[in-house]
Design a protein around this motif. Structure first.
Motif, PDB file in Angstrom:
ATOM      1  N   ILE A  25       6.874   9.743   3.572  1.00 27.67           N
ATOM      2  CA  ILE A  25       7.364   8.742   4.525  1.00 27.67           C
ATOM      3  C   ILE A  25       6.246   7.761   4.873  1.00 27.67           C
ATOM      4  CG2 ILE A  25       8.253   8.388   6.860  1.00 27.67           C
ATOM      5  CD1 ILE A  25       9.681  11.091   6.603  1.00 27.67           C
ATOM      6  N   TRP A  26       5.043   8.289   5.079  1.00 25.61           N
ATOM      7  CA  TRP A  26       3.898   7.438   5.401  1.00 25.61           C
ATOM      8  C   TRP A  26       3.589   6.478   4.256  1.00 25.61           C
ATOM      9  CZ3 TRP A  26       1.027   4.615   8.094  1.00 25.61           C
ATOM     10  CH2 TRP A  26      -0.307   4.326   7.778  1.00 25.61           C
ATOM     11  N   SER A  27       3.675   6.946   3.016  1.00 30.87           N
ATOM     12  CA  SER A  27       3.379   6.077   1.870  1.00 30.87           C
ATOM     13  C   SER A  27       4.356   4.908   1.810  1.00 30.87           C
ATOM     14  CB  SER A  27       3.426   6.878   0.563  1.00 30.87           C
ATOM     15  OG  SER A  27       4.756   7.253   0.236  1.00 30.87           O
ATOM     16  N   GLN A  28       5.596   5.128   2.243  1.00 32.73           N
ATOM     17  CA  GLN A  28       6.574   4.048   2.264  1.00 32.73           C
ATOM     18  C   GLN A  28       6.348   3.105   3.453  1.00 32.73           C
ATOM     19  OE1 GLN A  28       8.720   3.853  -0.403  1.00 32.73           O
ATOM     20  NE2 GLN A  28       7.485   5.592  -1.058  1.00 32.73           N
ATOM     21  N   MET A  29       5.832   3.654   4.546  1.00 36.08           N
ATOM     22  CA  MET A  29       5.588   2.843   5.739  1.00 36.08           C
ATOM     23  C   MET A  29       4.403   1.899   5.565  1.00 36.08           C
ATOM     24  SD  MET A  29       6.139   5.819   8.635  1.00 36.08           S
ATOM     25  CE  MET A  29       5.321   4.905   9.946  1.00 36.08           C
ATOM     26  N   GLN A  30       3.452   2.273   4.722  1.00 33.77           N
ATOM     27  CA  GLN A  30       2.205   1.507   4.622  1.00 33.77           C
ATOM     28  C   GLN A  30       2.435   0.052   4.228  1.00 33.77           C
ATOM     29  OE1 GLN A  30      -0.962   3.450   2.344  1.00 33.77           O
ATOM     30  NE2 GLN A  30      -0.189   5.421   3.043  1.00 33.77           N
ATOM     31  N   GLY A  31       3.385  -0.188   3.318  1.00 33.78           N
ATOM     32  CA  GLY A  31       3.646  -1.557   2.892  1.00 33.78           C
ATOM     33  C   GLY A  31       4.131  -2.432   4.033  1.00 33.78           C
TER      34      GLY A  31
END
Length: 358
Positions: free
Chosen positions: A148-154
Motif C-alpha cells: 500500500i505504501w509503495s502505491q501511495m509514494q507516487g
C-alpha cells in the motif's frame, strides 16, 4: 488516490506483523495463565506468593500475565476460573466469550492487552518476508502495508505537502484490530521518506479508525508524553491500564455514538471499499453500514474460505449495496490469495480488473 478508497482491516492483516489470530489469542492467554514466575498458596483467605525470587521486582512481575493480573489486584481464584472457562468453551474468539461472560470483561480485556503489547515489535513491521515457502504453516507473504505504501509514494511525491496528501488523497483505514501497527508503520515510513517529523503522528491518526478502540495513544518516537505510548513491548502498570481502558469488545455499548455515525458517513461516501484479512462478522458489517446503502465497489479477501462461506458473505452484503452482481468482488476462486496477492491481482490502486471489464 483516483478514488475515495477505504481499507477495512481484520486480524488476517495484523498476523503479518507478529500479532495472533483470534484463535491464537485464546491459546496464548490460556498458556500464559498456566505459568508464573512464582508459586502461590492460600494464606488467611488470600492467595499470596509462597516464595520470593532474589531478583524480584515489579518489571519481572509485569512481564508474566498472571503476575501482572495479581499486581492489578485481580483475584487468583477468579483468574483460574477465567482460564478454565475459556479453555473449555473451546472458542476461537475471546471477544464473543466475553460478550457472554460479562463478569470476566475487565480481566479478559487486561489479558488481551498484555498479550498484544508484548507483540509490539517494530522489527516485524519491516521484515521483507518472514517465510519464503508458502506451504510453511507460518507463511505470511510480502507485506500488505509495504505494498500500500509503495502505491501511495507516487501520489505523495506529487502532493503540495504531506498535510495536503493526508487530508485529500490518502486512503482511509478502518481497522477492527486493537494493535497500533498501522500507526507505527505509516508514521515511520512517511517521517523518513519525507524527512519530516512535524505533526506526522497526528496526520496518520486522522486517517485511521479503530472501531473497537486500540492499545492507547500512539507516538512513533522512542519516548512519548505522559499517557502516550511508544510502539514497543515494555509493560508497566499504567500502560496496561491505559490499554485496557482503550479497547472495547464486541457487544460493548459504544459510548461515542458520534464516532459510529461519522464512520458510517465515511463508508457511504467511499467509492471503493477493500476488506483485507476480514472475517465478515454480521455485527461488524452492521457497525460499518448501519441501515445505509453504499454505491461503492466492494472488494474482499476470502483466504481459506469455502465456496458456501463466500456465497454467505455475499448474501450478507445484499442489504448494504444497490447492485450485488456488479458491486461486489468477493469470490470463492480468490480463496488461496493472501491479502498482498489479492491487492496486486484483483484491486490495484489504479483500475481494478473488475472495473476495467465494465
Amino acid at each position: 488516490m483516483q478514488k475515495k478508497t477505504v481499507f477495512v482491516l481484520g486480524a488476517g492483516v495484523s498476523m503479518q506483523y507478529g500479532f495472533p489470530s483470534g484463535a491464537e489469542l485464546v491459546d496464548n492467554i490460556c498458556e500464559e495463565l498456566a505459568k508464573s514466575e512464582y508459586e502461590y498458596k492460600l494464606h488467611e483467605g488470600k492467595w499470596v506468593k509462597s516464595h520470593w525470587r532474589s531478583d524480584d521486582d515489579i518489571e519481572l512481575e509485569m512481564n508474566c500475565l498472571i503476575d501482572a493480573l495479581l499486581v492489578l489486584c485481580f483475584d487468583y481464584q477468579e483468574i483460574q476460573r477465567f482460564r478454565e472457562r475459556i479453555y473449555y468453551s473451546d472458542t476461537n474468539s475471546i471477544d464473543s466469550f466475553l460478550r457472554n461472560n460479562k463478569h470476566f470483561k475487565d480481566l479478559g480485556k487486561t489479558a488481551i492487552s498484555h498479550i498484544l503489547i508484548k507483540a509490539e515489535q517494530e522489527v516485524d513491521l519491516f521484515l521483507r518476508q518472514k517465510f519464503q515457502n508458502k506451504e510453511h504453516s507460518s507463511y505470511v507473504g510480502p507485506s500488505v502495508y509495504k505494498y500500500i505504501w509503495s502505491q501511495m509514494q507516487g501520489y505523495l511525491g506529487g502532493a503540495k505537502s504531506v498535510k495536503y496528501f493526508m487530508e485529500s488523497q490518502c486512503p482511509l483505514f478502518v481497522t477492527f484490530n486493537y494493535d497500533r501497527s498501522l500507526e507505527q508503520y505509516f508514521s515511520k515510513v512517511i517521517m523518513n521518506y519525507c524527512n519530516n517529523k512535524s505533526g506526522v503522528d497526528t496526520l496518520i491518526a486522522s486517517r485511521i479508525r479503530h472501531v473497537h478502540g486500540c492499545l492507547g495513544l500512539h507516538t512513533a518516537d522512542v519516548v512519548g508524553p505522559s499517557g502516550v505510548w511508544p510502539y514497543n513491548d515494555h509493560i508497566e502498570v499504567s500502560r496496561l491500564q491505559s490499554a485496557c481502558n482503550g479497547i472495547r469488545i464486541i457487544g460493548d455499548k459504544n459510548e461515542d455514538e458520534t464516532f459510529v455515525d461519522n464512520l458510517r458517513s465515511e463508508m457511504l461516501q467511499a467509492e471503493r471499499i477493500i476488506f483485507l484479512g476480514f472475517a465478515y462478522h454480521p455485527d461488524n458489517l452492521r457497525t460499518l453500514f448501519g441501515k445505509g446503502v453504499t454505491k461503492a465497489q466492494i472488494f474482499g479477501t476470502t483466504y481459506g474460505m469455502t465456496q458456501q462461506e463466500v456465497y454467505g458473505v455475499k448474501r450478507m452484503f445484499e442489504e448494504y449495496v444497490t447492485h450485488v452482481n456488479s458491486q461486489i468482488c468477493i469470490e470463492p476462486d480468490h480463496n488461496e490469495m493472501t491479502a498482498y496477492e489479492y491487492l496486486r491481482e484483483v484491486v490495484s490502486f489504479g483500475v481494478s480488473q473488475q472495473e476495467a471489464a465494465v
